[in-house]
Each structure stands twice: as C-alpha cells, then as structure tokens.
Design an enzyme around this catalytic site. Structure first.
Site, mmCIF file in Angstrom:
data_model
loop_
_atom_site.group_PDB
_atom_site.id
_atom_site.type_symbol
_atom_site.label_atom_id
_atom_site.label_comp_id
_atom_site.label_asym_id
_atom_site.label_seq_id
_atom_site.Cartn_x
_atom_site.Cartn_y
_atom_site.Cartn_z
ATOM 1 N N TRP A 203 0.870 -1.184 0.000
ATOM 2 C CA TRP A 203 0.000 0.000 0.000
ATOM 3 C C TRP A 203 0.907 1.234 0.000
ATOM 4 O O TRP A 203 1.837 1.313 0.815
ATOM 5 C CB TRP A 203 -0.858 -0.042 1.261
ATOM 6 C CG TRP A 203 -1.805 1.095 1.447
ATOM 7 C CD1 TRP A 203 -2.662 1.608 0.525
ATOM 8 C CD2 TRP A 203 -2.022 1.837 2.658
ATOM 9 N NE1 TRP A 203 -3.404 2.621 1.083
ATOM 10 C CE2 TRP A 203 -3.023 2.786 2.385
ATOM 11 C CE3 TRP A 203 -1.468 1.792 3.938
ATOM 12 C CZ2 TRP A 203 -3.493 3.681 3.349
ATOM 13 C CZ3 TRP A 203 -1.919 2.672 4.888
ATOM 14 C CH2 TRP A 203 -2.922 3.609 4.601
ATOM 15 N N ASP B 231 -0.507 -5.332 9.568
ATOM 16 C CA ASP B 231 -1.544 -4.367 9.187
ATOM 17 C C ASP B 231 -2.813 -5.167 8.882
ATOM 18 O O ASP B 231 -2.831 -5.987 7.967
ATOM 19 C CB ASP B 231 -1.081 -3.567 7.959
ATOM 20 C CG ASP B 231 -2.058 -2.445 7.619
ATOM 21 O OD1 ASP B 231 -3.141 -2.391 8.232
ATOM 22 O OD2 ASP B 231 -1.732 -1.628 6.732
ATOM 23 N N LYS C 107 -13.334 -0.393 6.756
ATOM 24 C CA LYS C 107 -13.968 -1.221 5.720
ATOM 25 C C LYS C 107 -14.990 -2.165 6.337
ATOM 26 O O LYS C 107 -16.117 -2.249 5.871
ATOM 27 C CB LYS C 107 -12.937 -2.050 4.962
ATOM 28 C CG LYS C 107 -11.550 -1.455 4.879
ATOM 29 C CD LYS C 107 -11.417 -0.418 3.809
ATOM 30 C CE LYS C 107 -10.060 0.264 3.941
ATOM 31 N NZ LYS C 107 -9.714 1.131 2.874
#
Ligand code: LMR
Length: 398
Positions: free
Chosen positions: A130, A211, A246
C-alpha cells in the site's frame, strides 16, 4: 513563503478520488480508492451501525475526554476480534490495545513508538505494498527496505522470495506484513506459509507489525486472523494495526486500534504506558464516536450477529464481481489470463493491466484505476461491469 516551493504531488489513491469527483462524464467508474460500494454504487451505512448510533444517542451522557488509550470496552472488544473470545493472549493479559484514528493512525503511532526504542531499525515492506505504508514509516524517521512478495508472472505469492528476504532481516528490524487481503495484490500467504513466516520471525528476532485493515473481507472474521494466531503462538513481541473503516463501513469516523502483543502481562503494562505517552503528544486522546459504535455492536449479541451478516454480504458481493469481471473479459476475448482475479482475496485485485492501459482507461473512458493496475472490485456493479469490460477489451485488443 510558498513562492519557491513546488506543490506536492496528489496522493496516488485519494488524489484519484478528487479527480473522479470533478470528472463530468456520467459513465465514470471509480475502481480506485478502497471503499465498499453496494450494487447501487452507494457506500451505505450498515444497519447495525445505524442501530448502535440510535442506542448511543439515547445512552450517551457526556462528551468529556476519553482515556488516552480510548474506551476500555472498545479495547476489550477489539482484542476479542483479534484473538477470539477464548484466545490465550486475552486470558494471559499480554496485549495492550489503544484506540487510534483509523488504521493509518495506528500504523503511525506504532511507528513513532518503535522509533523511540529502535532508532536505527529499518522497516521492511512487501514488494509491492500500500503506497501510504512508505509515507507513514518514512515520516516516522525510518529507512525502508523491501522483501520479495508478489510474482507478476505467476500472479501469486513468491514464497521462496519471502523466505529468502525474511531470513536476511536482522534482529531488531521491523517487518510490516498484511494480515489478510494483501493491498494491492489480493494474494495472501497460506496457513502453512504464515506458520513458516512466524517461525522465521521468532528465530531471527525481527519485530512483526501486522496491518489488519480488511478483517472479514477474505474468508471471515475468524478465518482471517490466522496470521495473528501464528505469531501469537510463538510468544514474540509484535504489533497489530486494526482498521474498522472497511468492515464496519466507518471510513469517516477514523476508527482503528493499535495492539501490542508481548510475552507477558507485565511487559504489556509497560507497552501500554509508552503507547499512552506516544499518543498524548500526537492527538492526546481519540475521537469517541466510531469506537463507541464498534464497542456497542460487538458487545450487543443481536447487533454482533447482524454485523457478521452484513459483512458477509459485502464479502460475497465482491467475490461475485470477481467472477463477473473474469467472465466478462473472457466473453470479449481479451488477451491475457485473468483467472487469478477469482482466487485473489479482499477488496483488491492486481488486474494485470499495464500503467499504459490504466492511463488510457482514465483519459478515454473515465474509468479510474490505481497505478500498477490495482482494481477495487467493490466499485463494479451489474450496471457498470459491461462498460468496464468493453473498455478494457478496446484498450487491450486494439
Ligand atoms: C486504499 O488502499 O485504497 C484504502 O486503504 C484507502 C486509503 O487510505 O488509501
């Protein structure tokens, strides 16, 4: 002040959303930023969130500060998500959890904390990763290094490269891993591979930092925590950055958590003291609303069950769009093998589209894809998939 200073470049992901918003083409499609959309192309507020907010509105009696580490009920519920209710880590009291503003906030708090005690460490990131990982850890003052991860030819994890790189990481360096739904590639380690990686970490003495931004978007809330369990079983110190943007759809509430797992409860108490001093000088204490929503949902059995259903619906819709995209491209005889899109997990897929095609799609069709060819499958709907497949076919077959 600014006359001799060049403007900074737009963010590679959020900057794309700005460009999308100002695009007048009514057929435009945003496959960029990792935000869930339903079949109607909306990012809905989950019903369990609405119900929890109603309860909170009735129950809330103060807007006074939260503790520096956030609401204790939130921390306890986050730990149950991470380790399971009966998890040994919880029973041993060897984890310290603080509410952080989103997954990004959690990563940065962890980075600042680690910098105090490991000033010369390098942070190892997967190749690719990312884009914001780089910015977060560079800004925290770390030098970065990459470990091999994705093989574009096989479109799978290059596990030999993972092992070779991670075996070379010195003790005290930090290794950033995606706990599930690897962003951007969508390819994850298998259970066996997680166990091997955890064993390498324990043997070499590097510090794992997981993460965990997509828990529940892979196979399920419990299934997706396998990597956490693998590291917990080794007894090493490690860090977890959670995001509830999310899986609870709480993007703009900036709801995340940093959890530090230690070998003993005594160590965890020391970790918590440093978590607090780190947070105090950045944002003092967290915003309450998102954490209270998550804690209310997770601690209320009916809402918890409703959340799991709503999460499963998001996960299933994304999986259905993976199949629809591959079938749509095959029906148009688009050159290339896209079958791996079906087995990739989470919101994203490395589509295999070149940067040239990505630029062409944006310039000619108002279809927005992140550089490198990462597609957010949740941006696809029955209404726009034909348009997207036609556009990719035109770009690739001509
Ligand atoms: C993404 O990767 O698109 C998301 O995590 C959103 C972001 O902040 O970049």
């Amino acid at each position: 002040m600014w006359q001799n200073i060049e403007a900074a470049p737009a963010d590679s992901i959020l900057g794309l959303t700005d460009a999308f918003r100002s695009d007048p083409n009514p057929q435009k499609v945003n496959l960029g930023v990792g935000v869930y959309k339903d079949e109607a192309g909306r990012t809905p507020i989950l019903n369990c969130v609405k119900a929890a907010e109603k309860l909170l509105l009735e129950r809330e009696s103060t807007k006074s500060y939260l503790p520096i580490s956030g609401d204790p009920l939130y921390a306890a519920e986050v730990q149950k998500l991470l380790f399971g209710e009966a998890g040994e880590v919880i029973a041993s009291g060897r984890a310290a959890t603080a509410h952080a503003p989103g997954g990004t906030g959690a990563l940065r708090v962890g980075g600042d904390l680690l910098k105090k005690f490991y000033p010369n460490a390098k942070v190892w990131i997967s190749k690719p990763t990312w884009a914001n990982h780089k910015g977060v850890f560079k800004t925290a003052g770390f030098e970065l290094a990459e470990y091999g991860y994705y093989n574009p030819t096989t479109r799978a994890v290059d596990f030999e490269a993972v092992v070779a790189s991670l075996e070379s990481v010195p003790a005290g360096d930090i290794v950033l891993l995606h706990a599930c739904c690897h962003n951007p590639s969508g390819v994850d380690l298998s259970r066996d591979q997680w166990q091997k990686v955890a064993a390498i970490g324990a043997a070499k003495g590097w510090i794992p930092f997981l993460d965990f931004a997509y828990q529940g978007f892979g196979e399920g809330v419990a299934e997706d925590r396998f990597g956490i369990e693998a590291f917990a079983a080794t007894g090493v110190d490690f860090f977890i950055a959670s995001s509830f943007s999310k899986n609870f759809g709480l993007y703009n509430e900036r709801t995340g958590a940093l959890t530090i797992v230690s070998p003993t409860a005594k160590d965890a108490a020391v970790a918590m003291s440093h978590l607090k001093t780190t947070i105090r000088v950045i944002y003092s204490n967290p915003p309450a609303h998102g954490g209270l929503v998550v804690a209310t949902i997770l601690s209320t059995p009916e809402l918890h069950a409703q959340w799991l259903e709503e999460l499963a619906a998001m996960r299933d819709r994304i999986k259905a769009m993976r199949v629809a995209l591959v079938e749509g491209l095959a029906a148009r005889n688009v050159k290339g093998d896209f079958s791996s899109i079906i087995t990739q997990r989470g919101m994203f897929s490395f589509s295999g589209l070149s940067d040239e095609v990505v630029q062409w799609l944006r310039a000619n069709k108002s279809i927005y894809v992140v550089g490198g060819g990462r597609i957010n499958l949740a941006g696809l709907t029955q209404a726009n998939i034909g348009y997207v497949c036609d556009a990719i076919a035109e770009a690739m077959n001509s």
